[in-house]
Design a protein around this motif. Structure first.
Motif, mmCIF file in Angstrom:
data_model
loop_
_atom_site.group_PDB
_atom_site.id
_atom_site.type_symbol
_atom_site.label_atom_id
_atom_site.label_comp_id
_atom_site.label_asym_id
_atom_site.label_seq_id
_atom_site.Cartn_x
_atom_site.Cartn_y
_atom_site.Cartn_z
ATOM 1 N N ILE A 137 -25.046 -23.668 41.712
ATOM 2 C CA ILE A 137 -23.545 -24.665 42.338
ATOM 3 C C ILE A 137 -24.220 -24.875 43.400
ATOM 4 C CG2 ILE A 137 -21.248 -25.299 42.158
ATOM 5 C CD1 ILE A 137 -21.817 -23.237 39.966
ATOM 6 N N PHE A 138 -24.424 -25.873 44.399
ATOM 7 C CA PHE A 138 -24.230 -26.020 46.223
ATOM 8 C C PHE A 138 -23.564 -26.360 46.860
ATOM 9 C CE2 PHE A 138 -28.905 -27.019 45.051
ATOM 10 C CZ PHE A 138 -29.193 -26.033 45.269
ATOM 11 N N TYR A 139 -22.463 -25.879 47.196
ATOM 12 C CA TYR A 139 -22.018 -26.213 48.480
ATOM 13 C C TYR A 139 -21.963 -25.971 50.090
ATOM 14 C CZ TYR A 139 -21.282 -21.651 48.584
ATOM 15 O OH TYR A 139 -21.328 -19.729 48.657
ATOM 16 N N GLY A 253 -18.660 -30.131 53.908
ATOM 17 C CA GLY A 253 -20.303 -30.634 52.965
ATOM 18 C C GLY A 253 -19.638 -30.910 51.757
ATOM 19 N N TYR A 254 -20.353 -31.777 51.074
ATOM 20 C CA TYR A 254 -20.782 -31.933 49.089
ATOM 21 C C TYR A 254 -20.999 -30.600 48.495
ATOM 22 C CZ TYR A 254 -21.948 -36.180 51.506
ATOM 23 O OH TYR A 254 -21.959 -37.524 51.976
ATOM 24 N N ILE A 255 -20.074 -30.922 47.294
ATOM 25 C CA ILE A 255 -20.860 -29.699 45.819
ATOM 26 C C ILE A 255 -21.512 -30.685 45.268
ATOM 27 C CG2 ILE A 255 -19.659 -29.584 43.658
ATOM 28 C CD1 ILE A 255 -18.086 -28.320 45.898
ATOM 29 N N GLY A 256 -22.870 -29.529 45.062
ATOM 30 C CA GLY A 256 -23.924 -30.487 44.647
ATOM 31 C C GLY A 256 -24.243 -29.613 42.595
ATOM 32 N N LEU A 257 -25.153 -30.274 41.611
ATOM 33 C CA LEU A 257 -25.703 -29.506 40.952
ATOM 34 C C LEU A 257 -27.240 -29.559 40.562
ATOM 35 C CD1 LEU A 257 -22.630 -30.620 38.542
ATOM 36 C CD2 LEU A 257 -22.852 -28.400 39.833
#
Length: 274
Positions: A137-139, A253-257
């Motif tokens: 999980i990116f943030y 920033g963005y939330i990423g999977l």
């Protein structure tokens, strides 16, 4: 004479009837309040328990939580660096699923992001992973042409700790589930076995970051500090200046999977802006 003295003393120590009545009424009132509080707590617990998957309770709505995934559509999500939602991701039984290719990051549809940038927030979701699975999980991710998402975004690791070799790489378990990938190990390590849902949260507030896994705080650190810079400069991320300055100048920033080539499922994805 002694009998008279004792009698006199007993009379002086006795509580007047009005005081006794007052004490009894207070005790009864306290008992009613405790019973009322218990009933209220039970009602709130039942309300939360009755909320379905990919839904918000009334209390969550009142507290400002927002759903990022309704279990049926991919609205709001798109591929990193893309205008549309990529192939390689599907919806299965109310969960967003990475369709594993077995080729690691070399194959598949690629990472996805939610198309809104967040600054201070609490992100909450559930995930489960296939045997030997890996994801993350990116943030605070920035979308920078020519760069992968991990070049600018911290990552909360998702992993099958029992089977994937990453669990034995890195240092002190800092590639195991819940960790700040390759930097800070999750302690305690409380990930559930393959096939079971793990509930996690990521809290970002004015540079303070907390990873929560299955009800326990497992990582805490502070972005943009001397300690953060020293840690990054001693890692493989030192070559990526945008990682060091996660969130960019605006600190958002963005939330990423992550698509790492393995079957992974995500559901109950929700966020609260702080």
């Amino acid at each position: 004479m002694k009998d008279r003295i004792i009698l006199s003393q007993n009379k002086s120590n006795a509580l007047p009837p009005l005081i006794i009545i007052f004490i009894v009424s207070v005790l009864i009132s306290c008992g009613e309040k405790k019973e009322g509080s218990a009933e209220q707590e039970n009602t709130e617990a039942e309300t939360v328990a009755n909320v379905g998957v990919n839904e918000l309770s009334q209390k969550e709505r009142e507290d400002g939580w927002e759903l990022l995934f309704d279990g049926e559509s991919t609205e709001g999500w798109r591929g990193y660096g893309k205008d549309s939602f990529p192939e390689g991701w599907t919806i299965e039984d109310g969960a967003m699923k990475v369709e594993g290719t077995g080729a690691g990051e070399a194959g598949g549809g690629g990472d996805i992001i939610y198309d809104e940038e967040f600054k201070d927030f609490e992100l909450s979701l559930e995930w489960k992973v296939s045997e030997g699975g890996n994801s993350g999980i990116f943030y605070l991710a920035e979308e920078i042409e020519g760069e992968r998402i991990f070049a600018s975004a911290p990552e909360m690791q998702i992993l099958d700790n029992e089977r994937h070799p990453d669990a034995r790489l890195g240092e002190n378990g800092n590639r195991q589930s819940g960790s700040l990938y390759d930097l800070i190990p999750a302690e305690p390590q409380n990930a559930k076995p393959v096939g079971e849902w793990n509930k996690v949260s990521i809290i970002v507030y004015r540079g303070t970051v907390v990873h929560v896994q299955n009800g326990e705080n497992v990582v805490e650190y502070h972005l943009w500090t001397d300690e953060w810079e020293e840690m990054v400069q001693s890692s493989k991320f030192k070559k990526w200046k945008n990682f060091l300055n996660a969130g960019g100048d605006d600190k958002k920033g963005y939330i990423g999977l992550q698509d790492h080539g393995d079957d992974v499922w995500f559901r109950n994805i929700k966020i609260k802006k702080l």
